[in-house]
Design a protein around this motif. Structure first.
Motif, PDB file in Angstrom:
ATOM      1  N   VAL A  72      65.543 -13.026  84.625  1.00  0.00           N
ATOM      2  CA  VAL A  72      65.606 -11.893  85.548  1.00  0.00           C
ATOM      3  C   VAL A  72      64.213 -11.503  86.025  1.00  0.00           C
ATOM      4  CG1 VAL A  72      66.077  -9.407  85.649  1.00  0.00           C
ATOM      5  CG2 VAL A  72      67.800 -10.970  84.735  1.00  0.00           C
ATOM      6  N   ALA A  73      63.245 -11.528  85.105  1.00  0.00           N
ATOM      7  CA  ALA A  73      61.879 -11.177  85.492  1.00  0.00           C
ATOM      8  C   ALA A  73      61.383 -12.064  86.622  1.00  0.00           C
ATOM      9  CB  ALA A  73      60.949 -11.285  84.287  1.00  0.00           C
ATOM     10  N   ARG A  74      61.755 -13.322  86.594  1.00  0.00           N
ATOM     11  CA  ARG A  74      61.329 -14.249  87.646  1.00  0.00           C
ATOM     12  C   ARG A  74      62.178 -14.089  88.911  1.00  0.00           C
ATOM     13  NH1 ARG A  74      59.853 -15.394  82.916  1.00  0.00           N
ATOM     14  NH2 ARG A  74      58.024 -16.701  82.478  1.00  0.00           N
ATOM     15  N   THR A  75      63.472 -13.885  88.728  1.00  0.00           N
ATOM     16  CA  THR A  75      64.349 -13.718  89.886  1.00  0.00           C
ATOM     17  C   THR A  75      64.024 -12.436  90.642  1.00  0.00           C
ATOM     18  OG1 THR A  75      66.140 -14.926  88.796  1.00  0.00           O
ATOM     19  CG2 THR A  75      66.741 -13.513  90.638  1.00  0.00           C
ATOM     20  N   ASP A 105      77.964  -8.108  99.842  1.00  0.00           N
ATOM     21  CA  ASP A 105      76.939  -9.114 100.121  1.00  0.00           C
ATOM     22  C   ASP A 105      75.784  -9.062  99.138  1.00  0.00           C
ATOM     23  OD1 ASP A 105      78.310 -10.096 102.335  1.00  0.00           O
ATOM     24  OD2 ASP A 105      77.425  -8.599 103.665  1.00  0.00           O
ATOM     25  N   ALA A 106      75.693  -8.017  98.328  1.00  0.00           N
ATOM     26  CA  ALA A 106      74.599  -7.876  97.367  1.00  0.00           C
ATOM     27  C   ALA A 106      74.945  -8.675  96.114  1.00  0.00           C
ATOM     28  CB  ALA A 106      74.380  -6.408  97.028  1.00  0.00           C
ATOM     29  N   LYS A 107      74.294  -9.810  95.929  1.00  0.00           N
ATOM     30  CA  LYS A 107      74.665 -10.751  94.870  1.00  0.00           C
ATOM     31  C   LYS A 107      73.717 -10.754  93.673  1.00  0.00           C
ATOM     32  CE  LYS A 107      78.094 -12.342  97.374  1.00  0.00           C
ATOM     33  NZ  LYS A 107      79.492 -12.020  97.030  1.00  0.00           N
ATOM     34  N   ASP A 108      72.638  -9.974  93.707  1.00  0.00           N
ATOM     35  CA  ASP A 108      71.680 -10.013  92.602  1.00  0.00           C
ATOM     36  C   ASP A 108      72.276  -9.492  91.296  1.00  0.00           C
ATOM     37  OD1 ASP A 108      69.566 -11.201  93.842  1.00  0.00           O
ATOM     38  OD2 ASP A 108      68.474  -9.358  94.275  1.00  0.00           O
ATOM     39  N   MET A 109      73.056  -8.424  91.395  1.00  0.00           N
ATOM     40  CA  MET A 109      73.523  -7.726  90.203  1.00  0.00           C
ATOM     41  C   MET A 109      75.042  -7.742  90.110  1.00  0.00           C
ATOM     42  SD  MET A 109      73.044  -5.830  87.488  1.00  0.00           S
ATOM     43  CE  MET A 109      71.306  -5.499  87.613  1.00  0.00           C
ATOM     44  N   PRO A 110      75.608  -8.349  89.050  1.00  0.00           N
ATOM     45  CA  PRO A 110      77.061  -8.247  88.860  1.00  0.00           C
ATOM     46  C   PRO A 110      77.438  -6.812  88.530  1.00  0.00           C
ATOM     47  CG  PRO A 110      76.018  -9.255  86.949  1.00  0.00           C
ATOM     48  CD  PRO A 110      74.952  -9.117  87.991  1.00  0.00           C
ATOM     49  N   THR A 111      78.618  -6.402  88.916  1.00  0.00           N
ATOM     50  CA  THR A 111      79.142  -5.050  88.687  1.00  0.00           C
ATOM     51  C   THR A 111      78.187  -3.973  89.204  1.00  0.00           C
ATOM     52  OG1 THR A 111      78.277  -4.864  86.417  1.00  0.00           O
ATOM     53  CG2 THR A 111      80.475  -5.785  86.684  1.00  0.00           C
ATOM     54  N   ALA A 112      77.556  -4.202  90.354  1.00  0.00           N
ATOM     55  CA  ALA A 112      76.661  -3.196  90.926  1.00  0.00           C
ATOM     56  C   ALA A 112      77.445  -1.944  91.292  1.00  0.00           C
ATOM     57  CB  ALA A 112      75.971  -3.765  92.168  1.00  0.00           C
ATOM     58  N   PRO A 345      76.769 -10.047  82.100  1.00  0.00           N
ATOM     59  CA  PRO A 345      77.460  -9.446  83.247  1.00  0.00           C
ATOM     60  C   PRO A 345      77.268  -7.944  83.383  1.00  0.00           C
ATOM     61  CG  PRO A 345      79.027 -10.008  81.525  1.00  0.00           C
ATOM     62  CD  PRO A 345      77.719 -10.608  81.123  1.00  0.00           C
ATOM     63  N   TYR A 346      76.766  -7.267  82.351  1.00  0.00           N
ATOM     64  CA  TYR A 346      76.590  -5.816  82.433  1.00  0.00           C
ATOM     65  C   TYR A 346      75.124  -5.429  82.281  1.00  0.00           C
ATOM     66  CZ  TYR A 346      81.553  -6.403  81.800  1.00  0.00           C
ATOM     67  OH  TYR A 346      82.854  -6.832  81.947  1.00  0.00           O
ATOM     68  N   LEU A 347      74.263  -6.278  82.809  1.00  0.00           N
ATOM     69  CA  LEU A 347      72.817  -6.074  82.734  1.00  0.00           C
ATOM     70  C   LEU A 347      72.443  -4.680  83.217  1.00  0.00           C
ATOM     71  CD1 LEU A 347      70.008  -7.493  82.293  1.00  0.00           C
ATOM     72  CD2 LEU A 347      70.053  -7.994  84.737  1.00  0.00           C
ATOM     73  N   GLY A 348      71.598  -4.000  82.452  1.00  0.00           N
ATOM     74  CA  GLY A 348      71.132  -2.678  82.856  1.00  0.00           C
ATOM     75  C   GLY A 348      72.028  -1.540  82.433  1.00  0.00           C
ATOM     76  N   GLY A 349      73.063  -1.837  81.615  1.00  0.00           N
ATOM     77  CA  GLY A 349      73.947  -0.773  81.153  1.00  0.00           C
ATOM     78  C   GLY A 349      73.216   0.235  80.284  1.00  0.00           C
ATOM     79  N   ASP A 398      84.023 -13.211  90.216  1.00  0.00           N
ATOM     80  CA  ASP A 398      82.564 -13.168  90.376  1.00  0.00           C
ATOM     81  C   ASP A 398      81.955 -11.810  90.055  1.00  0.00           C
ATOM     82  OD1 ASP A 398      83.320 -11.604  92.511  1.00  0.00           O
ATOM     83  OD2 ASP A 398      82.639 -12.992  94.063  1.00  0.00           O
ATOM     84  N   LYS A 399      82.801 -10.826  89.699  1.00  0.00           N
ATOM     85  CA  LYS A 399      82.328  -9.500  89.290  1.00  0.00           C
ATOM     86  C   LYS A 399      81.574  -8.781  90.414  1.00  0.00           C
ATOM     87  CE  LYS A 399      82.103 -10.829  84.425  1.00  0.00           C
ATOM     88  NZ  LYS A 399      82.740 -12.133  84.627  1.00  0.00           N
ATOM     89  N   MET A 400      81.965  -9.069  91.653  1.00  0.00           N
ATOM     90  CA  MET A 400      81.319  -8.457  92.811  1.00  0.00           C
ATOM     91  C   MET A 400      82.244  -7.440  93.475  1.00  0.00           C
ATOM     92  SD  MET A 400      78.316  -9.664  92.874  1.00  0.00           S
ATOM     93  CE  MET A 400      77.393 -10.992  92.083  1.00  0.00           C
ATOM     94  N   LEU A 401      81.650  -6.607  94.331  1.00  0.00           N
ATOM     95  CA  LEU A 401      82.405  -5.610  95.069  1.00  0.00           C
ATOM     96  C   LEU A 401      83.390  -6.263  96.027  1.00  0.00           C
ATOM     97  CD1 LEU A 401      79.430  -3.179  95.807  1.00  0.00           C
ATOM     98  CD2 LEU A 401      81.338  -2.731  94.249  1.00  0.00           C
ATOM     99  N   ILE A 402      84.368  -5.478  96.487  1.00  0.00           N
ATOM    100  CA  ILE A 402      85.486  -5.988  97.263  1.00  0.00           C
ATOM    101  C   ILE A 402      85.284  -5.711  98.752  1.00  0.00           C
ATOM    102  CG2 ILE A 402      87.973  -5.932  97.582  1.00  0.00           C
ATOM    103  CD1 ILE A 402      87.013  -6.899  94.807  1.00  0.00           C
ATOM    104  N   GLU A 403      85.321  -6.758  99.558  1.00  0.00           N
ATOM    105  CA  GLU A 403      85.298  -6.562 101.009  1.00  0.00           C
ATOM    106  C   GLU A 403      86.636  -5.970 101.437  1.00  0.00           C
ATOM    107  OE1 GLU A 403      83.701  -5.732 103.883  1.00  0.00           O
ATOM    108  OE2 GLU A 403      82.417  -7.402 103.223  1.00  0.00           O
ATOM    109  N   ASN A 404      86.605  -4.996 102.355  1.00  0.00           N
ATOM    110  CA  ASN A 404      87.848  -4.356 102.797  1.00  0.00           C
ATOM    111  C   ASN A 404      87.654  -3.731 104.171  1.00  0.00           C
ATOM    112  OD1 ASN A 404      87.329  -1.202 102.376  1.00  0.00           O
ATOM    113  ND2 ASN A 404      86.403  -2.285 100.637  1.00  0.00           N
ATOM    114  N   PRO A 405      88.753  -3.471 104.894  1.00  0.00           N
ATOM    115  CA  PRO A 405      88.648  -3.038 106.292  1.00  0.00           C
ATOM    116  C   PRO A 405      88.038  -1.661 106.486  1.00  0.00           C
ATOM    117  CG  PRO A 405      90.926  -2.988 105.551  1.00  0.00           C
ATOM    118  CD  PRO A 405      90.138  -3.705 104.496  1.00  0.00           C
ATOM    119  N   ILE A 406      88.076  -0.788 105.481  1.00  0.00           N
ATOM    120  CA  ILE A 406      87.502   0.547 105.656  1.00  0.00           C
ATOM    121  C   ILE A 406      86.133   0.669 104.982  1.00  0.00           C
ATOM    122  CG2 ILE A 406      89.762   1.632 105.911  1.00  0.00           C
ATOM    123  CD1 ILE A 406      89.483   2.653 103.024  1.00  0.00           C
ATOM    124  N   GLN A 407      85.630  -0.440 104.445  1.00  0.00           N
ATOM    125  CA  GLN A 407      84.319  -0.483 103.794  1.00  0.00           C
ATOM    126  C   GLN A 407      84.174   0.619 102.743  1.00  0.00           C
ATOM    127  OE1 GLN A 407      81.467  -0.514 107.076  1.00  0.00           O
ATOM    128  NE2 GLN A 407      81.624  -2.720 107.231  1.00  0.00           N
TER     129      GLN A 407
END
Length: 478
Positions: A72-75, A105-112, A345-349, A398-407
């Motif tokens: 993570v330090a390098r990424t 679209d934010a892929k750096d952090m899972p479960t952001a 998957p829960y980095l920074g908790g 992928d533990k990412m947020l959900i794209e949806n029509p009302i954002q």
């Protein structure tokens, strides 16, 4: 001499010793497998394989957080050009801020989360302490967590612990014995690098310009440059980690690399000493003497290690009304599987007094949440917190947020138009398609396939911490 010939010779020698040793009735017991086990080449080989698996598995569960943090330090210090507004990456020894809330679209952090602007800073304390200055946020929620390279959350700076007035905090590395100027709060850390991970509250719909100006009030300077407002940290690139491509044992090489700049904690010295049996020492990882069965066992350990980490949800977690969460994210102790799970998957908790993260992946019938079905979440009242709360949906894969029509990526205390009943209760439709009816304004969009949800409770009140608050049920409906 081959390994098997060596084992055979050892077996023969051991047998001769056993043949001439006294054998008493007290030793002859059917229950003691070791006393009855022949020291054959076959058993010795099987034992070496089993030992490699057990030791390798423990090494993964113990060492993964260090490897993950070095990655993570390098990424997070590798800044893209152009830098997305949701990115918080910054060069080493500089603060990086996201200037927009996280999206799918934010892929750096899972479960952001979709509640705060993130701050990140990888700080190298090898030469001297660094001073973090925080501005007055006028009671706006913020927190900056100070993580060491083992994913231990050593300090909180923010609304709950240090207030929201301006302040200066010194990040002090191990062994530093200098003096600090008056008015600076000293924060000792256990490793020569630390990761600062911060959150700044954003209410739905509020303008970003004032927040971006507030972000500029957070500064990071070495002690010797504390009063130099024009100081900018010189570019610094961290040494590359070993390439693991095509190397099934690459994790152990990366762990050995990380240990070169991060000493084994004293309380873990005896544990670490066990790993020498499969070639992992403070000098590095030497796999030249491993047999093929040992190699296979270590590879198998690396495949099973993540499963051991995930099992911490059961062994270290609490479950109530279908929700699971864990306490003690700022004090893991010897709960290495939990520390590994959080580092992944829960980095920074954070610890439960700062925030609680009840997680749910099943409905009231115990079946996996899936977008092919429709659900309703029934809140008896809003969660009792001293800051704010939110409910967020994530793809199971992928533990990412959900794209949806009302954002709408979360529903929470600041959701505009949230329909609440006179008694404080409210219902949340949870489904992939837009619902009809009175509660359509409370719709929380779900993906087409499997998903899970997290109920974030920032600065939860005692009613939550004690377990007296009834977490909402999730019922399927047609």
């Amino acid at each position: 001499m081959s390994v098997l010939r060596t084992l055979a010779a050892f077996s023969l020698a051991a047998s001769s010793i056993i043949a001439t040793a006294p054998f008493t009735a007290a030793q002859s017991t059917d229950e003691d497998e070791l006393l009855n086990l022949p020291t054959s080449a076959e058993n010795i080989a099987a034992g070496l394989e089993a030992d490699a698996y057990a030791s390798g598995l423990l090494a993964y569960v113990w060492g993964y957080p260090l490897v993950r943090m070095e990655r993570v330090a390098r990424t997070y210090s590798d800044v893209p050009d152009p830098k997305p507004a949701t990115s918080y990456r910054a060069p080493v020894n500089r603060i990086g801020w996201a200037t927009s809330l996280a999206t799918p679209d934010a892929k750096d952090m899972p479960t952001a989360n979709n509640d705060t602007l993130y701050l990140s800073a990888v700080v190298d304390l090898g030469k001297e302490p660094y001073i973090l200055h925080v501005p007055d946020t006028a009671d706006r929620y913020y927190v900056v967590d100070v993580f060491d390279m083992w994913q231990n959350l050593e300090h909180y700076i923010g609304r709950r612990t240090t207030g929201t007035e301006a302040g200066d905090f010194a990040l002090v590395p191990p062994g530093w014995e200098g003096a600090l100027p008056a008015g600076i709060t000293r924060l000792d850390v256990q490793t020569d690098k630390v990761w600062l991970w911060g959150r700044l509250r954003v209410s739905q719909g509020e303008p970003m310009e004032p927040l971006m100006k507030l972000q500029q009030g957070f500064t990071l300077r070495p002690l010797s440059q504390r009063d130099n407002k024009d100081f900018v940290a010189a570019p610094e690139t961290l040494p590359k980690m070993p390439d693991t491509a095509g190397d099934p044992l690459g994790f152990y090489k990366q762990l050995a690399f990380a240990l070169k700049s991060n000493a084994v904690p004293p309380q873990d010295a005896a544990l670490f000493g066990q790993f020498a049996r499969f070639g992992l020492t403070e000098q590095g990882f030497d796999d030249s003497k491993l047999t093929q069965p040992q190699r296979d066992a270590l590879i198998r350990a690396l495949k099973d290690g993540p499963k051991v980490a995930v099992s911490a949800l059961s062994s270290a977690g609490t479950e109530r009304n279908g929700w699971s969460w864990v306490r003690g994210l700022d004090d893991f102790g010897y709960m290495y599987p939990l520390r590994t799970l959080v580092a992944g998957p829960y980095l920074g908790g954070q610890g439960e007094k700062e925030a609680m993260y009840p997680l749910r992946s099943t409905d009231s019938k115990g079946e996996q949440l899936d977008g092919s079905k429709k659900y309703v979440i029934r809140f008896g009242k809003a969660p009792p917190v001293d800051a704010f709360w939110s409910l967020t949906v994530y793809n199971a894969a992928d533990k990412m947020l959900i794209e949806n029509p009302i954002q709408r990526y979360k529903l929470g205390a600041d959701t505009q138009g949230l329909k609440v009943n006179a008694d404080g209760s409210f219902e949340v439709p949870l489904q992939a398609s837009k619902p009809d009816g009175d509660n359509a304004a409370n719709w929380l969009p779900a993906p087409a396939g499997p998903f899970y949800i997290i109920l974030r409770l920032y600065q939860p009140k005692d009613e939550v911490l004690s377990g007296n608050y009834d977490l909402p049920q999730i019922d399927p409906f047609q």
